[in-house]
Structures are given as structure tokens and as C-alpha cells.
Design an enzyme around this catalytic site. Structure first.
Site, PDB file in Angstrom:
ATOM      1  N   ASN A   9      31.579  53.393  46.528  1.00 30.07           N
ATOM      2  CA  ASN A   9      31.322  52.287  47.457  1.00 30.07           C
ATOM      3  C   ASN A   9      32.616  52.024  48.215  1.00 30.07           C
ATOM      4  O   ASN A   9      33.551  51.453  47.670  1.00 30.07           O
ATOM      5  CB  ASN A   9      30.896  51.053  46.637  1.00 30.07           C
ATOM      6  N   LYS A  11      33.144  50.085  50.636  1.00 34.02           N
ATOM      7  CA  LYS A  11      33.234  48.703  51.131  1.00 34.02           C
ATOM      8  C   LYS A  11      33.664  48.709  52.605  1.00 34.02           C
ATOM      9  O   LYS A  11      33.287  49.616  53.327  1.00 34.02           O
ATOM     10  CB  LYS A  11      34.163  47.893  50.232  1.00 34.02           C
ATOM     11  N   HIS A  94      25.063  43.765  45.925  1.00 38.90           N
ATOM     12  CA  HIS A  94      26.443  43.829  45.423  1.00 38.90           C
ATOM     13  C   HIS A  94      26.990  42.409  45.270  1.00 38.90           C
ATOM     14  O   HIS A  94      26.666  41.520  46.055  1.00 38.90           O
ATOM     15  CB  HIS A  94      27.315  44.647  46.378  1.00 38.90           C
ATOM     16  N   GLU A  96      29.716  41.105  46.004  1.00 37.50           N
ATOM     17  CA  GLU A  96      30.404  40.555  47.183  1.00 37.50           C
ATOM     18  C   GLU A  96      29.390  40.015  48.185  1.00 37.50           C
ATOM     19  O   GLU A  96      29.649  39.034  48.880  1.00 37.50           O
ATOM     20  CB  GLU A  96      31.312  41.637  47.805  1.00 37.50           C
ATOM     21  N   GLU A 166      27.792  45.499  36.974  1.00 35.83           N
ATOM     22  CA  GLU A 166      29.156  45.256  37.450  1.00 35.83           C
ATOM     23  C   GLU A 166      29.560  43.820  37.138  1.00 35.83           C
ATOM     24  O   GLU A 166      29.279  42.910  37.934  1.00 35.83           O
ATOM     25  CB  GLU A 166      29.233  45.471  38.966  1.00 35.83           C
ATOM     26  N   GLY A 172      37.531  45.068  41.231  1.00 31.22           N
ATOM     27  CA  GLY A 172      38.746  45.000  42.037  1.00 31.22           C
ATOM     28  C   GLY A 172      39.894  44.261  41.364  1.00 31.22           C
ATOM     29  O   GLY A 172      40.877  43.902  42.017  1.00 31.22           O
TER      30      GLY A 172
HETATM   31  P1  PGA Z   1      36.135  48.467  42.076  1.00 30.87           P
HETATM   32  O1  PGA Z   1      34.762  48.023  42.770  1.00 30.87           O
HETATM   33  O2  PGA Z   1      35.918  49.850  41.512  1.00 30.87           O
HETATM   34  O3  PGA Z   1      37.150  48.460  43.183  1.00 30.87           O
HETATM   35  O4  PGA Z   1      36.432  47.461  41.002  1.00 30.87           O
HETATM   36  C1  PGA Z   1      33.523  48.367  42.191  1.00 30.87           C
HETATM   37  C2  PGA Z   1      32.407  47.829  43.049  1.00 30.87           C
HETATM   38  O5  PGA Z   1      32.545  46.743  43.616  1.00 30.87           O
HETATM   39  O6  PGA Z   1      31.356  48.491  43.189  1.00 30.87           O
END
Ligand code: PGA
Length: 252
Positions: A9, A11, A94, A96, A166, A172
Site C-alpha cells: 500500500n 498510500k 483502511h 486512515e 491492522e 506506521g
Molecule cells: P505500515 O502501514 O506498514 O507503514 O505500518 C501498513 C498499512 O497502513 O497498510
């Protein structure tokens, strides 16, 4: 047997030129890894460019979100019909999007139904926030997200859905869940919720990924867990070497 699945992903990262460079760097090595379903999810603006680089490979392409209506006056939205022109996969719900853009279990449910209608494979994200985790609400929150997000769908489609567990506190942050903790959530919460919604066979056939600070260094810890079928990778999917190493770890 569930085929391992690893998706990157990206982003809101990578211009078209940067996306081309990254794919050109990782695709030849990804191509050589067998036995893993591999998917790249660049931003909308880079999908077309990346799709042309993936022709003739076994690397799949996914969008990071979509709207549920096919067309119309919905300024700024991208429809499942448009996504389907380029992609086989789409990330839905997701954290976010839930945290910053008003995504709810109800909107996730409409988008998953649209994915079914347009023959897209949705990667549906679920996971508790830090405060939910600390107050012992993980089971309740994750079961609700699965139940509400996937309700009303037929079991035949249920087993094609990919779920990504997740925990929001792990995304992150560099603080991944332990493999054991993630495995327990999938075993005790997600698969039982799927069994209740669909049936026990579907619950066993559905791929469930872990996501949240997955790196080349910790990927194997997740992939050796019996209930975890792969990973949704954010930050580490922006580095060719890291992402290739994670996919290799999933191949075993
Ligand atoms: P990350 O993000 O690997 O940067 O922690 C995972 C995600 O949001 O799918």
C-alpha cells in the site's frame, strides 16, 4: 490451502515517474517468486502507468479506495467501473480512511458490495485503535468491523475477500504487533466472525493478512503463524529491496 498474499500500500506517495522507477526496480525480482499472490497499490494517478508496466507479469494491481456508485455527479470520487478497467484488487476501509475521511462500517459495506458487483477482490482492513486496545475492546471492535463491513454478501464471494488485520497502533509506528498476538486475533475473533456471517468452510478459506509496521526483518514472524496468510505492507513497500524480501519470506 490458502495461497499467501502480500500487497504493498503505497498510500499518498510516488509521482508517475517515481512509480515507474520503483516498479521497474522491483518487478523483475517479484516475478521470480512463486506461490505468492503479489499486489501493488499505487495512488490513483499512477495506476495507468503502473498497469502498463505489469502487463505480462503475474503481479496484480490494486486501488487504495473507491466509491460505490458506478458513475454520476460525485466530484472527486473514483468508481468501481473505473477501478476495474485497470485493477483486480481494491483496498477498502483502511484505518486512515476511517480516521481522516469519514469511512464507516456502513460505507465499507457498500464499497465491498460494489467490489462484488464489479468482480473486484476487496482487501478489507479492520483493526482497533490504541485506546480501544488499551481498554480491552479489541474483540468487540474487530468483530463488529467484520460483521458490519461484510454483511449481506454471499458466501461464494466471502472466500474471495481478503481481510487485513491492522491494529491502528501498529501502523506506521515501527511498533508491530507480535506474531502471536496477531495470530490470536485472527483465530479467536476474525475467523469466528466470518464463520458466523458465512459458514465455517468460508471462514477457513478466506485469506487474512497482518498489517502494521511489517518489515523484511519481522515478516517471517507473521508468516510462520498458522492463521496469518500474508501482509499488507505500507512504508516498507516503497523500498524495492524490502518489499521483495517480504514477498520472499511469504513464499517460505
Ligand atoms: P505500515 O502501514 O506498514 O507503514 O505500518 C501498513 C498499512 O497502513 O497498510
Amino acid at each position: 490451502m490458502r495461497t499467501p498474499f502480500v500487497a504493498g500500500n503505497w498510500k499518498m506517495n510516488k509521482t508517475i515517474a517515481e512509480a515507474r522507477a520503483l516498479v521497474s526496480e522491483m518487478a523483475p525480482e517479484l516475478q521470480e517468486i512463486r506461490g505468492v499472490e503479489k499486489v501493488l497499490c499505487p495512488p490513483f494517478t499512477a495506476l495507468f502507468a503502473v498497469s502498463s508496466l505489469l502487463i505480462g507479469t503475474d503481479i496484480g494491481l490494486g486501488a487504495q479506495d473507491m466509491y460505490w456508485e458506478e458513475k454520476g455527479a460525485f466530484t472527486g470520487q473514483v468508481s468501481p467501473l473505473m477501478v476495474r478497467e485497470l485493477c483486480r484488487y481494491v483496498i477498502i476501509g483502511h484505518s486512515e480512511r476511517r480516521a481522516y475521511f469519514g469511512e464507516t462500517d456502513a460505507s465499507v459495506n457498500r464499497k465491498v458490495a460494489a467490489a462484488q458487483a464489479f468482480d473486484l477482490i476487496p482487501i478489507v482492513c479492520v483493526g482497533e485503535t490504541l485506546s480501544e486496545y488499551e481498554s480491552g475492546q479489541t474483540a468487540e471492535v474487530v468483530a463488529r468491523q467484520v460483521r458490519e463491513g461484510l454483511k449481506g454478501l454471499p458466501a461464494e464471494f466471502g472466500s474471495r475477500i481478503v481481510i487485513a488485520y491492522e491494529p491502528v497502533w501498529a501502523i506506521g509506528t515501527g511498533k508491530a504487533s507480535s506474531g502471536e498476538n496477531a495470530n490470536a486475533v485472527v483465530r479467536d475473533i476474525i475467523r469466528p466472525a466470518l464463520a458466523e456471517l458465512f459458514d465455517p468452510q468460508t471462514a477457513q478459506a478466506t485469506r487474512v493478512l497482518y498489517g502494521g509496521s511489517v518489515t523484511a526483518a519481522n515478516a517471517a514472524e507473521f508468516f510462520q503463524q498458522p492463521e496469518i496468510d500474508g501482509a499488507l505492507v505500507g512504508g516498507a513497500s516503497l523500498k524495492a529491496g524490502e518489499f521483495v524480501a517480504i514477498v520472499k519470506a511469504a513464499a517460505g
